[in-house]
Design a protein around this motif. Structure first.
Motif, PDB file in Angstrom:
ATOM      1  N   VAL A  26      -7.903  11.410   8.202  1.00 13.92           N
ATOM      2  CA  VAL A  26      -7.040  10.509   7.417  1.00 13.92           C
ATOM      3  C   VAL A  26      -7.549   9.102   7.699  1.00 13.92           C
ATOM      4  N   TYR A  39      -6.762   5.386   2.714  1.00 12.77           N
ATOM      5  CA  TYR A  39      -6.409   6.646   2.024  1.00 12.77           C
ATOM      6  C   TYR A  39      -7.623   7.412   1.520  1.00 12.77           C
ATOM      7  N   LEU A  93      -8.544   8.453  -1.465  1.00 16.20           N
ATOM      8  CA  LEU A  93      -8.357   9.554  -2.414  1.00 16.20           C
ATOM      9  C   LEU A  93      -9.380   9.372  -3.530  1.00 16.20           C
ATOM     10  N   PRO A  96      -3.787   8.811  -8.027  1.00 16.11           N
ATOM     11  CA  PRO A  96      -3.627   7.825  -6.961  1.00 16.11           C
ATOM     12  C   PRO A  96      -3.121   6.482  -7.478  1.00 16.11           C
ATOM     13  N   GLN A 133       0.182   7.566  -1.137  1.00 13.47           N
ATOM     14  CA  GLN A 133      -1.240   7.922  -1.123  1.00 13.47           C
ATOM     15  C   GLN A 133      -1.643   8.403   0.265  1.00 13.47           C
ATOM     16  N   GLN A 134      -1.136   7.711   1.299  1.00 14.05           N
ATOM     17  CA  GLN A 134      -1.521   8.106   2.647  1.00 14.05           C
ATOM     18  C   GLN A 134      -0.963   9.497   2.978  1.00 14.05           C
ATOM     19  N   ARG A 135       0.232   9.790   2.461  1.00 17.67           N
ATOM     20  CA  ARG A 135       0.783  11.122   2.740  1.00 17.67           C
ATOM     21  C   ARG A 135      -0.001  12.203   2.004  1.00 17.67           C
ATOM     22  N   ALA A 175      -3.159  11.980   1.577  1.00 14.56           N
ATOM     23  CA  ALA A 175      -4.336  12.117   2.434  1.00 14.56           C
ATOM     24  C   ALA A 175      -4.029  13.019   3.626  1.00 14.56           C
ATOM     25  N   CYS A 232      -7.055  10.434  12.653  1.00 19.17           N
ATOM     26  CA  CYS A 232      -6.416   9.443  11.778  1.00 19.17           C
ATOM     27  C   CYS A 232      -6.806   8.054  12.250  1.00 19.17           C
ATOM     28  N   PRO A 245      -3.983   4.965  10.314  1.00 17.87           N
ATOM     29  CA  PRO A 245      -3.346   5.535   9.117  1.00 17.87           C
ATOM     30  C   PRO A 245      -2.229   4.644   8.581  1.00 17.87           C
ATOM     31  N   VAL A 304       4.848   8.011   7.562  1.00 17.72           N
ATOM     32  CA  VAL A 304       3.512   8.591   7.732  1.00 17.72           C
ATOM     33  C   VAL A 304       3.353   9.152   9.134  1.00 17.72           C
TER      34      VAL A 304
END
Ligand SMILES: Nc1ncnc2c1ncn2[C@@H]1O[C@H](COP(=O)(O)OP(=O)(O)O)[C@@H](O)[C@H]1O
Ligand SMILES: [Mg+2]
Lengths: 243, 788
Positions: free
Chosen positions: A100, A104, A106, A146, A154-156, A158, A172, A175, A187
């Motif tokens: 992570v 992010y 994505l 995204p 977005q981080q979740r 990821a 991570c 993060p 997060v």
């Protein structure tokens, strides 16, 4: 396991010995890691602290098989990562590791669910991508791109993506670095849940010292060296953290 | 199930669809040319072959003075001979309007009964002349069309001096006369040359050939050796005044058609790859930038455990999709345009049928070739993926080091405003990238320069031939060689300023195994009206101790000055002499060989004979003069230079040279495509930066200037590079268009370069405008969000 052990020392998840990483040459030479000796048991939530530029990311990248050491050795469950070929390292990442990142990372052209599938497609016994998104509380957003999600969401995604392949270790790197504290807490909560429910070891790099309270073990970096290792007997829940 | 990566591929392609399509179209034009030209060459070759076979065109031809029909029996037993036919062939004159010059024609016999065994004809309308009727003739369709004659009409023909009127029984075409020009004339003109087919009886009595023939036609048996048959034929016919049998390859019409097709073939092989290289280079530049923009995503794929190969394959597919779409579109367009061109050439070459045909294999080859060349550039870029560690790929691109460029740009600080400094800095920061983009545009520009050079080469060829080499206004041709009196009486005519006689004689030139059937032209030592020129366009003295040969002819025969040629004269007493090559001349039209006129006449043993004259005339009285000349006894034809010029132009523009227009158009399209792509790449890379500029308060105009300033600079840099590259390319492409009939000089003029530069600049302005419009519509929020 597909790799022949080169050191019979399987008690630890990771063990490093005299690990160095040097960037550049001549005037541009930077010693990012100046000799790290460390032993990390499996199943823990570990937090890496230290000022910016102290070598945390470099260290994590080497453990995760994204980068190679200049000197010294790293063992993962007794396997020498430093001796592996590129292909073996790729296989190691594919089977054992999840990442992570701070930003992010994505794929912008894929939906939340498809971003998770990107990883499950090449994993051996992955979760259902829907379940992974469920774990981070994002079932309702799975068909969003995204650009249609907030930073925390977005981080979740990821995190769901990293968890979906059931990794042994979740790396991570900052993060929560790009998030406000309330979002950051959700997060961290997701990471703590993952550690507890799947048994995956979780390594978190942060410069928010308060995060240390939720860790089993805190490693403090300074100028390419480890300044201290603290074992935390009673980690608190992620909700309690303030920064 | 479709893999997620393929979903990503599809969406990414859709996102850059404008650009992807622009690249695909550049590739398409390359493969269009490949398929069209290959198909055209193949179709023309097959059609010619089928036409020859269907009408049983002979493989070997032999002229004799007069051979008894019994001699045919000696020919048919020659080893390797399949069939023979003897026929009568002679000159004829057709009356046109009263007082006007008659038209020269060729009279050819048909057997009294049935069809010719060899050299059959295709009767397009009407019918063969009836056996036993002594007043019917079959007429070449091209001439009939030019004079609006139809079956049933009457024409008056002089055969061997006797005038008679014949009824046209039908109109015909023949593979023997696809291309026909009056003897001594270069370019065909349907109105000034005809072929007349009569039943044998008529010609036998007219030319005193009862029971005899003066031309033998021979076809080879399967496996028959042409050289052997020619030797044996000469042996059999030498006692009847023969001895110069020749193969189909040397037959006048076939030679022309073959030359045209082979010049098409050369340009089919030489030109499309050049166009494809430009497309490949373009794709290379695009892929480099695309992959640079995707660095993080590539690092991510690798971090997740995708191998370098899997990641590279994903991006290669990206390229393959674009290349394949382009190649397939190009192949389809190539087949469509090819069949259109084939139809056109069918009319031009007067083929009775022509099917556009292309081997599936050559479509496949074009596809594979297009896709491979287009992907080659991408593969080079993707190789770099293997060296990229995921950690390196993941690092946000290091903020560029502007310190060096800042120092350089700093010295201009007082001169430049902020946006200009930004443009300058960016160019200085990535000079290699700017240069690569420049080279891309330069290669498109080079292609345009080269094609424009070839286009003006065609013009120059006509100008040099008809203004510098030929300074006459008219050419008079006599029906048979005349003495010097004829020239004197022409000089006395009102309106003639200057007259210069020439002698032209049909010959075979031989050197080793190479030979050429053509003519030697006799001129005075210092001709004033019809000159031979050096490559520097200075006149060459005509020599009596050796021939002056056209460079193209010398190439064909493999000779250089000093070498000795064997000259077999095909007229009169048919002497065979050895003559050295004295010098070479740059003749852009035709393949002439010059000899001093009295030396030529000595060789022939006919002192003071002339075949015609070049005239310089008083323009105001030329109409009247033309009438006077046409009425003169012994004059077979008068041609004005303007007409000759027009008929050469006609060949250039309608024959193999016609493809130059298509190629120039395609070169222009590719140039535009390259420039447009460069602009699009710059825009997609800058979208984020532009949005930032707008957010901090730059106006649209200023932000647009930052974007387009770079394009402008790159374009200007490309102009001189492209101009130079075009000079080299022009030579290669011009050589492809050159044939025995004309030679295209591959020189590029300053005007061509200027014109190509204007094309590139206009393309840049249009592209700039299109991209600028997108930049103005930029959605600031999403532009800032999509990429960090
Ligand atoms: N690719 C690189 N090239 C050169 N120097 C680097 C590179 N990556 C990191 N560094 C240097 O190594 C040191 C450690 O960096 P990093 O591990 O990213 O620190 P942290 O994550 O603790 O902030 C820093 O001084 C950084 O500038
Ligand atoms: Mg870091």
């Amino acid at each position: 396991m597909g790799f022949a052990p080169t050191s019979s020392d399987p008690g630890f998840l990771y063990r490093t010995e005299g690990l160095k990483r040097i960037y550049g040459e001549g005037a541009a030479r930077v010693e990012a890691l100046r000799g790290i000796d460390l032993e990390l048991p499996a199943g823990e939530l570990t937090v890496f602290l230290g000022p910016s530029g102290s070598g945390k990311s470099t260290f994590l990248n080497i453990l995760g098989g994204l980068d190679r050491a200049s000197e010294g050795r790293v063992w993962f469950r007794g396997l020498d990562l430093t001796a592996m070929t590129d292909d073996a390292l790729t296989l190691y990442r594919r089977r054992h590791v999840g990442f992570v990142f701070q930003f992010y990372n994505l794929m912008p052209s894929l939906t939340a669910r498809e971003n998770v599938e990107l990883v499950t497609e090449i994993a051996e016994a992955p979760m259902d991508p829907a379940d992974a998104l469920d774990m981070v509380g994002l079932s309702a957003r799975r068909d969003h791109f995204p650009s249609q999600l907030s930073g925390g969401e977005q981080q979740r995604v990821a995190i769901a993506r990293a968890l979906a392949r059931r990794p042994d270790v979740l790396f991570c790197d900052e993060p929560t670095g790009a998030l406000d504290s309330a979002t950051g807490r959700t997060v961290l909560r997701a990471l703590q849940d993952a550690n507890r429910s799947t048994g995956a070891s979780v390594m978190i790099v942060t410069h928010a010292a308060a995060t240390a309270a939720m860790a089993n073990r805190v490693i403090d970096f300074s100028d390419g060296r480890i300044r201290s290792v603290t074992v935390n007997q009673a980690p608190v829940s992620a909700e309690m953290i303030q920064w | 199930m479709v893999s997620v990566l393929d979903t990503k591929l599809g969406r990414d392609l859709w996102r850059i669809r404008g650009q992807a399509l622009a690249i695909a179209l550049v590739i398409a034009t390359g493969s269009l040319l490949l398929v069209m030209m290959e198909g055209l060459v193949l179709s023309l070759e097959q059609t010619r072959q089928a036409y020859y076979e269907r009408y049983r065109l002979a493989d070997v031809f032999a002229d004799v003075r007069r051979a008894p029909e019994a001699a045919l029996a000696d020919l048919v037993v020659i080893d390797g001979v399949d069939a023979v036919e003897g026929r009568i062939r002679g000159g004829a004159l057709i009356d046109t309007a009263p007082g006007a010059a008659p038209v020269r024609a060729l009279a050819v016999s048909l057997p009294d009964f049935g069809l010719p065994k060899l050299n059959d004809v295709l009767v397009v309308s009407g019918s063969f002349p009836q056996t036993g009727r002594h007043d019917e003739v079959l007429l070449l369709k091209g001439y009939a069309d030019a004079w609006k004659l139809i079956p049933g009409d009457r024409i008056t023909v002089s055969l061997n001096g006797f005038r008679r009127t014949f009824r046209i029984s039908g109109l015909a075409q023949s593979p023997e006369f696809i291309y026909s020009a009056a003897p001594g004339e270069l370019a065909p003109d349907d109105a000034r040359f005809a072929v007349l087919w009569f039943r044998n009886e008529i010609l036998a009595s007219a030319f005193d050939m009862e029971g005899a023939f003066n031309e033998a036609l021979i076809s080879l048996a399967r496996g028959g050796r042409e050289a052997d048959v020619i030797r044996q034929t000469d042996r059999v016919l030498s006692r009847y005044g023969g001895g110069a049998a020749y193969s189909l390859a040397e037959q006048f019409s076939n030679r022309f058609v073959t030359e045209e097709i082979s010049s098409l073939r050369v340009s089919a092989r030489a030109t499309p790859p050049v166009f494809m290289m430009v497309a490949a280079f373009l794709l290379y530049i695009v892929m480099t930038r695309l992959i640079e923009a995707e660095r993080r995503q590539i690092g991510l794929l690798k971090a997740f455990g995708y191998t370098s190969l899997e990641a590279a394959w994903h991006y290669l597919k990206f390229c393959l999709v674009i290349a394949t779409v382009g190649a397939v579109l190009g192949c389809i367009a190539g087949v469509v345009l090819g069949s259109y061109m084939a139809e056109y050439y069918k009319v031009y070459y007067k083929f009775p049928f022509l099917v556009f045909h292309i081997e599936p294999a050559s479509i496949l080859i074009s596809l594979v070739f297009s896709i491979l060349t287009a992907s080659a550039g991408a593969i080079v870029v993707l190789m770099r993926l293997f060296d990229l560690t995921p950690a390196a790929a993941m690092r946000p691109p290091a903020p560029a080091d502007f310190s060096r460029s800042a120092r350089i740009a700093g010295s201009f600080r007082s001169l430049l405003d902020q946006p200009s400094r930004m443009v300058l800095r960016r160019l200085l920061r990535q000079p290699v990238r700017a240069l690569a983009a420049s080279l891309g545009i330069a290669s498109g520009m080079g292609l345009s320069v080269a094609m424009l050079g070839v286009m003006s080469g065609f013009e120059r060829m006509v100008d040099v031939s008809f203004d510098v080499a030929d300074r006459s206004d008219m050419q008079v041709v006599f029906s048979e060689p005349l003495g010097p009196d004829a020239l004197h009486s022409i000089r006395r005519l009102d309106g003639v300023i200057e007259a210069e006689g020439f002698r032209s004689v049909a010959v075979v030139l031989r050197h080793g195994l190479a030979s050429h059937r053509g003519a030697v032209t006799g001129l005075p030592e210092r001709p004033r009206l019809s000159q031979a020129l050096t490559s520097g366009l200075r006149p060459i003295l005509i020599r009596s101790d050796g021939l002056i040969l056209a460079q193209s002819l010398a190439r064909k025969l493999g000779v250089k000055p000093g070498d000795v040629l064997t000259v077999e004269v095909l007229e009169g007493r048919r002497p065979v002499v050895n003559v050295p090559v004295a010098a070479l001349t740059t003749a852009l039209v035709g393949a002439p060989a010059y000899f001093e006129v009295s030396a030529l006449n000595r060789t022939l043993g006919e002192a003071g004979r002339l075949s015609g004259a070049y005239l310089r005339t008083d323009g105001e009285r030329s109409e009247l003069l033309l009438e006077l000349l046409k009425g003169m006894p012994g004059v077979a034809g008068v041609s004005r230079k303007a007409d000759a010029r027009a008929s050469i132009r006609e060949i250039m523009d309608r024959g193999a040279g016609a493809t130059r227009y298509v190629m120039t158009l395609i070169a222009g399209l590719i140039t535009f495509g390259v420039v447009y792509n460069s602009a699009r790449i710059a825009f997609s890379e800058r979208a984020h930066e532009l949005a930032s500029l707008r957010v901090i308060g730059f106006t649209r105009g200023e932000a647009g200037f930052v974007l387009l300033g770079e394009l402008g600079f790159i374009t200007l840099l490309a102009l001189p590079i492209g101009a130079l590259g075009g000079v080299g390319l022009a030579g290669a492409i011009a050589a492809g268009f050159s044939s025995e009939l004309y030679e295209v000089p591959g020189t590029v003029t300053a005007g061509d370069m200027a014109f190509a530069a204007v094309v590139v600049i206009i393309a840049a302005l249009v592209s700039g405008f299109l991209v600028r419009r997108d930049a103005d519509r930029l959605d600031l929020v999403s532009a800032l969000k999509t990429r960090e």
